[in-house]
Design a protein around this motif. Structure first.
Motif, PDB file in Angstrom:
ATOM      1  N   PHE A   1       0.863  -1.172   0.000  1.00  0.00           N
ATOM      2  CA  PHE A   1       0.000   0.000   0.000  1.00  0.00           C
ATOM      3  C   PHE A   1       0.905   1.230   0.000  1.00  0.00           C
ATOM      4  O   PHE A   1       2.097   1.132   0.284  1.00  0.00           O
ATOM      5  CB  PHE A   1      -0.894   0.020   1.244  1.00  0.00           C
ATOM      6  CG  PHE A   1      -1.966  -1.039   1.244  1.00  0.00           C
ATOM      7  CD1 PHE A   1      -1.680  -2.356   1.570  1.00  0.00           C
ATOM      8  CD2 PHE A   1      -3.281  -0.715   0.916  1.00  0.00           C
ATOM      9  CE1 PHE A   1      -2.675  -3.334   1.563  1.00  0.00           C
ATOM     10  CE2 PHE A   1      -4.276  -1.674   0.910  1.00  0.00           C
ATOM     11  CZ  PHE A   1      -3.969  -2.989   1.241  1.00  0.00           C
ATOM     12  N   ARG A   2       0.338   2.383  -0.304  1.00  0.00           N
ATOM     13  CA  ARG A   2       1.129   3.606  -0.245  1.00  0.00           C
ATOM     14  C   ARG A   2       0.261   4.760   0.231  1.00  0.00           C
ATOM     15  O   ARG A   2      -0.965   4.741   0.068  1.00  0.00           O
ATOM     16  CB  ARG A   2       1.735   3.943  -1.607  1.00  0.00           C
ATOM     17  CG  ARG A   2       0.730   4.332  -2.674  1.00  0.00           C
ATOM     18  CD  ARG A   2       1.418   4.493  -4.028  1.00  0.00           C
ATOM     19  NE  ARG A   2       0.478   4.881  -5.072  1.00  0.00           N
ATOM     20  CZ  ARG A   2       0.798   4.958  -6.366  1.00  0.00           C
ATOM     21  NH1 ARG A   2       2.032   4.657  -6.771  1.00  0.00           N
ATOM     22  NH2 ARG A   2      -0.121   5.328  -7.251  1.00  0.00           N
ATOM     23  N   GLN A   3       0.931   5.742   0.818  1.00  0.00           N
ATOM     24  CA  GLN A   3       0.234   6.928   1.271  1.00  0.00           C
ATOM     25  C   GLN A   3       1.042   8.157   0.893  1.00  0.00           C
ATOM     26  O   GLN A   3       2.170   8.343   1.356  1.00  0.00           O
ATOM     27  CB  GLN A   3       0.017   6.899   2.782  1.00  0.00           C
ATOM     28  CG  GLN A   3      -0.857   8.032   3.282  1.00  0.00           C
ATOM     29  CD  GLN A   3      -1.318   7.828   4.708  1.00  0.00           C
ATOM     30  OE1 GLN A   3      -0.741   7.042   5.455  1.00  0.00           O
ATOM     31  NE2 GLN A   3      -2.371   8.515   5.094  1.00  0.00           N
TER      32      GLN A   3
ATOM     33  N   GLU B   1      -5.120   9.610   1.507  1.00  0.00           N
ATOM     34  CA  GLU B   1      -5.358   8.373   2.232  1.00  0.00           C
ATOM     35  C   GLU B   1      -4.465   7.256   1.678  1.00  0.00           C
ATOM     36  O   GLU B   1      -4.043   7.286   0.513  1.00  0.00           O
ATOM     37  CB  GLU B   1      -6.829   7.969   2.119  1.00  0.00           C
ATOM     38  CG  GLU B   1      -7.773   8.940   2.806  1.00  0.00           C
ATOM     39  CD  GLU B   1      -9.198   8.430   2.841  1.00  0.00           C
ATOM     40  OE1 GLU B   1     -10.042   9.067   3.485  1.00  0.00           O
ATOM     41  OE2 GLU B   1      -9.467   7.398   2.199  1.00  0.00           O
ATOM     42  N   ARG B   2      -4.228   6.272   2.516  1.00  0.00           N
ATOM     43  CA  ARG B   2      -3.442   5.127   2.069  1.00  0.00           C
ATOM     44  C   ARG B   2      -4.242   4.332   1.040  1.00  0.00           C
ATOM     45  O   ARG B   2      -5.455   4.146   1.198  1.00  0.00           O
ATOM     46  CB  ARG B   2      -3.086   4.261   3.276  1.00  0.00           C
ATOM     47  CG  ARG B   2      -2.083   3.191   2.979  1.00  0.00           C
ATOM     48  CD  ARG B   2      -1.355   2.720   4.231  1.00  0.00           C
ATOM     49  NE  ARG B   2      -2.231   2.253   5.256  1.00  0.00           N
ATOM     50  CZ  ARG B   2      -1.819   1.832   6.466  1.00  0.00           C
ATOM     51  NH1 ARG B   2      -0.536   1.846   6.741  1.00  0.00           N
ATOM     52  NH2 ARG B   2      -2.687   1.417   7.348  1.00  0.00           N
TER      53      ARG B   2
ATOM     54  N   TYR C   1       5.612   3.809   1.212  1.00  0.00           N
ATOM     55  CA  TYR C   1       5.147   2.489   0.785  1.00  0.00           C
ATOM     56  C   TYR C   1       5.174   1.541   1.979  1.00  0.00           C
ATOM     57  O   TYR C   1       6.208   1.408   2.648  1.00  0.00           O
ATOM     58  CB  TYR C   1       6.008   1.963  -0.359  1.00  0.00           C
ATOM     59  CG  TYR C   1       5.665   2.618  -1.672  1.00  0.00           C
ATOM     60  CD1 TYR C   1       6.010   3.947  -1.916  1.00  0.00           C
ATOM     61  CD2 TYR C   1       4.969   1.929  -2.659  1.00  0.00           C
ATOM     62  CE1 TYR C   1       5.671   4.571  -3.105  1.00  0.00           C
ATOM     63  CE2 TYR C   1       4.622   2.536  -3.851  1.00  0.00           C
ATOM     64  CZ  TYR C   1       4.973   3.861  -4.061  1.00  0.00           C
ATOM     65  OH  TYR C   1       4.628   4.475  -5.243  1.00  0.00           O
ATOM     66  N   TYR C   2       4.035   0.876   2.198  1.00  0.00           N
ATOM     67  CA  TYR C   2       3.867  -0.033   3.324  1.00  0.00           C
ATOM     68  C   TYR C   2       3.649  -1.460   2.828  1.00  0.00           C
ATOM     69  O   TYR C   2       2.892  -1.688   1.893  1.00  0.00           O
ATOM     70  CB  TYR C   2       2.661   0.355   4.166  1.00  0.00           C
ATOM     71  CG  TYR C   2       2.755   1.709   4.819  1.00  0.00           C
ATOM     72  CD1 TYR C   2       2.261   2.843   4.180  1.00  0.00           C
ATOM     73  CD2 TYR C   2       3.328   1.858   6.082  1.00  0.00           C
ATOM     74  CE1 TYR C   2       2.332   4.089   4.777  1.00  0.00           C
ATOM     75  CE2 TYR C   2       3.402   3.100   6.687  1.00  0.00           C
ATOM     76  CZ  TYR C   2       2.903   4.211   6.026  1.00  0.00           C
ATOM     77  OH  TYR C   2       2.973   5.437   6.624  1.00  0.00           O
TER      78      TYR C   2
ATOM     79  N   GLN D   1      -7.433  -2.609   3.133  1.00  0.00           N
ATOM     80  CA  GLN D   1      -6.473  -2.516   4.231  1.00  0.00           C
ATOM     81  C   GLN D   1      -6.930  -3.336   5.432  1.00  0.00           C
ATOM     82  O   GLN D   1      -6.106  -3.910   6.147  1.00  0.00           O
ATOM     83  CB  GLN D   1      -6.304  -1.054   4.646  1.00  0.00           C
ATOM     84  CG  GLN D   1      -5.777  -0.146   3.576  1.00  0.00           C
ATOM     85  CD  GLN D   1      -5.652   1.266   4.074  1.00  0.00           C
ATOM     86  OE1 GLN D   1      -5.045   1.512   5.110  1.00  0.00           O
ATOM     87  NE2 GLN D   1      -6.215   2.200   3.331  1.00  0.00           N
TER      88      GLN D   1
ATOM     89  N   TRP E   1       1.618  -5.171   9.536  1.00  0.00           N
ATOM     90  CA  TRP E   1       2.065  -4.038   8.732  1.00  0.00           C
ATOM     91  C   TRP E   1       3.498  -3.660   9.079  1.00  0.00           C
ATOM     92  O   TRP E   1       3.926  -3.787  10.234  1.00  0.00           O
ATOM     93  CB  TRP E   1       1.171  -2.813   8.990  1.00  0.00           C
ATOM     94  CG  TRP E   1      -0.207  -2.977   8.453  1.00  0.00           C
ATOM     95  CD1 TRP E   1      -1.258  -3.618   9.047  1.00  0.00           C
ATOM     96  CD2 TRP E   1      -0.683  -2.490   7.189  1.00  0.00           C
ATOM     97  NE1 TRP E   1      -2.370  -3.558   8.232  1.00  0.00           N
ATOM     98  CE2 TRP E   1      -2.048  -2.869   7.097  1.00  0.00           C
ATOM     99  CE3 TRP E   1      -0.110  -1.777   6.142  1.00  0.00           C
ATOM    100  CZ2 TRP E   1      -2.841  -2.555   5.987  1.00  0.00           C
ATOM    101  CZ3 TRP E   1      -0.899  -1.465   5.052  1.00  0.00           C
ATOM    102  CH2 TRP E   1      -2.233  -1.851   4.981  1.00  0.00           C
TER     103      TRP E   1
ATOM    104  N   GLY F   1       6.905   1.301   6.902  1.00  0.00           N
ATOM    105  CA  GLY F   1       6.905   2.111   5.686  1.00  0.00           C
ATOM    106  C   GLY F   1       8.288   2.550   5.257  1.00  0.00           C
ATOM    107  O   GLY F   1       9.208   2.681   6.070  1.00  0.00           O
TER     108      GLY F   1
END
Length: 126
Positions: A37-39, A44-45, A94-95, A110, A116, A119
């Motif tokens: 995922f990215r924020q 928002e992510r 980036y997560y 999510q 998790w 990041g």
């Protein structure tokens, strides 16, 4: 204790490439779906790419299809995201995420993931 540790972020010019990695400890990747995922700042992510629990199926958000590739090495317990043709709009933290209960219909959500990382920042700029 399950830990996910991302690495490989940094500054890259538009059009360049970068690989980010996620090392998983405390549990094997087998039987887990994994995802990136990215924020971005002020946003928002969002889901970027996912790898199914079984079958090796991969999923991508439309804006990265053909440019990004998610892969993993179950033996090394590492998940990768190879990013090519990077654009300024790819700039984000980036997560990495992992989960045992993720199914196809939830792979972009999510809430489906149990674990998790902290990041890693990717900045695309000239």
């Amino acid at each position: 204790q399950v830990q996910l540790v991302e690495s490989g972020g940094g500054l890259v010019q538009p059009g360049g490439s970068l690989r980010v990695s996620c090392a998983v400890s405390g549990r094997t990747l087998s039987g887990h779906a994994t995802a990136w995922f990215r924020q971005a700042p002020g946003k928002e992510r969002e889901f970027v790419a996912g790898y199914s629990r079984t079958g090796g199926y991969t999923y991508y958000r439309d804006s990265v299809k053909g440019r990004f590739t998610i892969s993993r090495d179950n033996g090394k317990n590492v998940v990768y995201l190879d990013m090519n043709s990077l654009k300024p709009e790819d700039t984000a933290v980036y997560y990495c995420a992992a989960g045992m209960r993720v199914i196809t219909s939830s792979i972009r959500s999510q809430n489906a993931y149990d674990f998790w990382g902290q990041g890693t920042l990717v900045t695309v700029s000239s």
